[in-house]
Design a protein around this motif. Structure first.
Motif, PDB file in Angstrom:
ATOM      1  N   ARG A  23       1.418  -4.883   2.944  1.00  0.00           N
ATOM      2  CA  ARG A  23       1.808  -4.057   4.092  1.00  0.00           C
ATOM      3  C   ARG A  23       3.018  -3.239   3.633  1.00  0.00           C
ATOM      4  O   ARG A  23       4.072  -3.802   3.334  1.00  0.00           O
ATOM      5  N   GLN A  24       2.851  -1.938   3.565  1.00  0.00           N
ATOM      6  CA  GLN A  24       3.935  -1.080   3.083  1.00  0.00           C
ATOM      7  C   GLN A  24       4.967  -0.855   4.187  1.00  0.00           C
ATOM      8  O   GLN A  24       4.647  -0.817   5.368  1.00  0.00           O
ATOM      9  N   PHE A  25       6.223  -0.731   3.775  1.00  0.00           N
ATOM     10  CA  PHE A  25       7.322  -0.435   4.683  1.00  0.00           C
ATOM     11  C   PHE A  25       7.114   0.974   5.226  1.00  0.00           C
ATOM     12  O   PHE A  25       6.778   1.902   4.475  1.00  0.00           O
ATOM     13  N   ASP A  26       7.335   1.175   6.519  1.00  0.00           N
ATOM     14  CA  ASP A  26       7.031   2.456   7.170  1.00  0.00           C
ATOM     15  C   ASP A  26       7.813   3.651   6.645  1.00  0.00           C
ATOM     16  O   ASP A  26       7.291   4.747   6.582  1.00  0.00           O
ATOM     17  N   GLN A  27       9.072   3.460   6.286  1.00  0.00           N
ATOM     18  CA  GLN A  27       9.914   4.599   5.953  1.00  0.00           C
ATOM     19  C   GLN A  27      10.046   4.899   4.462  1.00  0.00           C
ATOM     20  O   GLN A  27      11.002   5.536   4.043  1.00  0.00           O
ATOM     21  N   GLN A  79       6.205 -11.210   2.445  1.00  0.00           N
ATOM     22  CA  GLN A  79       4.792 -11.216   2.081  1.00  0.00           C
ATOM     23  C   GLN A  79       4.548 -12.163   0.905  1.00  0.00           C
ATOM     24  O   GLN A  79       5.320 -12.204  -0.055  1.00  0.00           O
ATOM     25  N   ASP A  80       3.455 -12.919   0.996  1.00  0.00           N
ATOM     26  CA  ASP A  80       3.160 -13.974   0.030  1.00  0.00           C
ATOM     27  C   ASP A  80       3.091 -13.503  -1.421  1.00  0.00           C
ATOM     28  O   ASP A  80       3.521 -14.205  -2.322  1.00  0.00           O
ATOM     29  N   ARG A  81       2.549 -12.344  -1.672  1.00  0.00           N
ATOM     30  CA  ARG A  81       2.356 -11.880  -3.053  1.00  0.00           C
ATOM     31  C   ARG A  81       3.618 -11.315  -3.696  1.00  0.00           C
ATOM     32  O   ARG A  81       3.658 -11.099  -4.894  1.00  0.00           O
TER      33      ARG A  81
END
Length: 90
Positions: A23-27, A79-81
């Motif tokens: 999940r990429q950070f929005d900014q 995040q797990d990875r």
């Protein structure tokens, strides 16, 4: 400009699958993934085979401010990875 370096566990995934699952950070302003940002060593398997246990590959996320970079570090470390995340000032 602030830069966050990530160390991503790629074990069990094929090619850049682990990167695409994050999940990429929005900014973020931009993001790149690949061994040029660090790795656990040379992959000794065919390109279409899963990465072995213990393999990791680095990524670099660029953000506008140091504060956003600190928020991004927290976001990725949840995040797990993601094995590690650090801010690199440039």
């Amino acid at each position: 400009m602030s830069v966050v370096r990530l160390k991503i566990d790629v074990a069990g995934t094929v090619a850049d699958g682990a990167w695409r699952e994050l999940r990429q950070f929005d900014q973020i302003q931009s993001a790149d993934f690949g061994p040029q940002f660090g790795s656990g060593g040379r992959c000794n398997h065919p390109l279409n085979a899963p990465h072995a246990k213990g393999e990791w590959i680095g990524a670099e996320i660029r953000l506008q401010t140091p504060l956003l970079a600190q928020y991004a570090v927290s976001h990725y470390l949840e995040q797990d990875r993601v094995l590690d995340a650090d801010v690199i000032e440039q």
